[in-house]
Design a protein around this motif. Sequence first.
Motif, short mmCIF file in Angstrom:
data_model
loop_
_atom_site.label_atom_id
_atom_site.label_comp_id
_atom_site.label_asym_id
_atom_site.label_seq_id
_atom_site.Cartn_x
_atom_site.Cartn_y
_atom_site.Cartn_z
N ALA A 295 47.82 26.12 38.41
CA ALA A 295 47.00 27.38 38.95
C ALA A 295 47.33 28.59 39.51
O ALA A 295 46.93 30.60 38.79
CB ALA A 295 45.80 26.54 40.13
N THR B 101 48.71 30.56 36.76
CA THR B 101 48.16 31.66 35.21
C THR B 101 47.46 32.90 36.21
O THR B 101 47.52 34.04 35.91
CB THR B 101 47.68 30.66 34.97
N GLY B 102 47.08 32.63 37.69
CA GLY B 102 46.08 33.20 38.45
C GLY B 102 46.52 34.65 38.73
O GLY B 102 46.15 35.70 38.69
N ASP C 88 38.15 35.54 37.28
CA ASP C 88 38.82 34.83 37.20
C ASP C 88 40.31 34.64 37.64
O ASP C 88 40.70 33.47 38.05
CB ASP C 88 39.85 35.03 35.32
N GLU D 56 39.81 33.11 41.09
CA GLU D 56 39.61 31.84 41.40
C GLU D 56 40.47 31.14 41.14
O GLU D 56 40.82 30.20 41.36
CB GLU D 56 37.70 31.28 40.47
N ARG D 57 41.44 31.19 40.36
CA ARG D 57 42.67 30.67 39.89
C ARG D 57 43.49 30.49 41.12
O ARG D 57 43.38 29.68 41.58
CB ARG D 57 43.12 30.95 38.33
N TYR E 108 41.72 28.27 43.86
CA TYR E 108 41.25 26.60 43.23
C TYR E 108 43.13 26.86 44.21
O TYR E 108 43.16 25.50 44.18
CB TYR E 108 41.25 26.76 42.05
N GLY E 109 44.07 26.88 43.22
CA GLY E 109 45.71 27.15 43.93
C GLY E 109 46.12 26.62 44.79
O GLY E 109 46.63 25.72 45.50
#
Length: 353
Positions: free
Chosen positions: A199, A202-203, A215, A218-219, A222-223
């Motif tokens: 996560a 990429t985030g 986007d 949020e990633r 979350y990570g």
Amino acid sequence: MRFDHETLPQRVRFASRAAAAGLRTEVELLGGLRPMVIADPAARAVAREISAGLPVAHWHDRDGDVVMHVPVAVAERARAAAAEHDVDVVVAVGGGSTTGLAKAVALTSGIPVVAVPTTYAGSEATAVWGLTEDARKTTGTDPRVLPRAVVYDAALTLTLPVGMSVASGLNALAHCVDSMWAPRTDPIDQALAAEGVRALRTGLPLIVKEPEGLDGRERALYGAYLSATAFASAGSGLHHKICHVLGGMFDLPHAQTHAVVLPHVLAFNAPHAPEAERRLAAAFDAPTATAGLALVYDELDPPRALRDLGMPEDGITPAAEAIVAAAPPDNPRAVTLGPVRRLVRAAWEGARP
């Protein structure tokens, strides 16, 4: 396969642009009638906005109320304020320093905490507390300091500058890496950590490319939660011991210190933990874990040198000695003075590991 795993009791609300409603619900569920809101200056405005529907008994958000590494004197002032205003819930809005101060209040009072993170620090998902006094940071774990609930709203991180977002996200990435070989790690921790790496890798680049996009935010958030959940169970590994020593001794900025140190600790440990290294490499989608992390760093351009953060060169040896004394005994590689001194010097210089 044989292990014992403890899951910490905590409710998590994850929804963008819903912090005010989520916070109000959580305070009500705890029966909070006299909440205290702690916020650092950077989060003062958003704290006032999302707490507008609460019967706030005390605002702890003036300059100097929240200080990095939670000095004991700062913690004592917050504890006194909570007692004076008969507080029954502590709401922490901000980064790791804010959550850390709320934990300091909970540690001695048992008052429940609701955390609303505005960075990717991850402290909100752990029962770890930390206090600094006389250039020495002391940490511990206590169930009283674990926030009862966390309200995640990625929109609250949109104003976090890109540089700070990167450093904070790499702090979260360090939780993932440390959780692969920390003292109490187990397959569940490692699975959470690996997903956290995916996560975050990429985030964080998305945040750099589109700072105002949800986007990537949020990633990353979350990570950060996954990383902290893994870390809370696995315990503090070598990386975090190093950063606690450096932060306490030299008052270095927390997230940036993690960003600088992480590649050096990964290079130090990875060859001696082949299974963990393979899992990290897969999570980075790279041939090796160190190569995967290097690619991420090339995309993000984070801080690289401890000297740029304010660490003096003559602090290298005293820091190395303190790190050896604090290191986990079951680290994948033996932690001895010579190699650790070389690690700290390389991090001080900003050399590639």
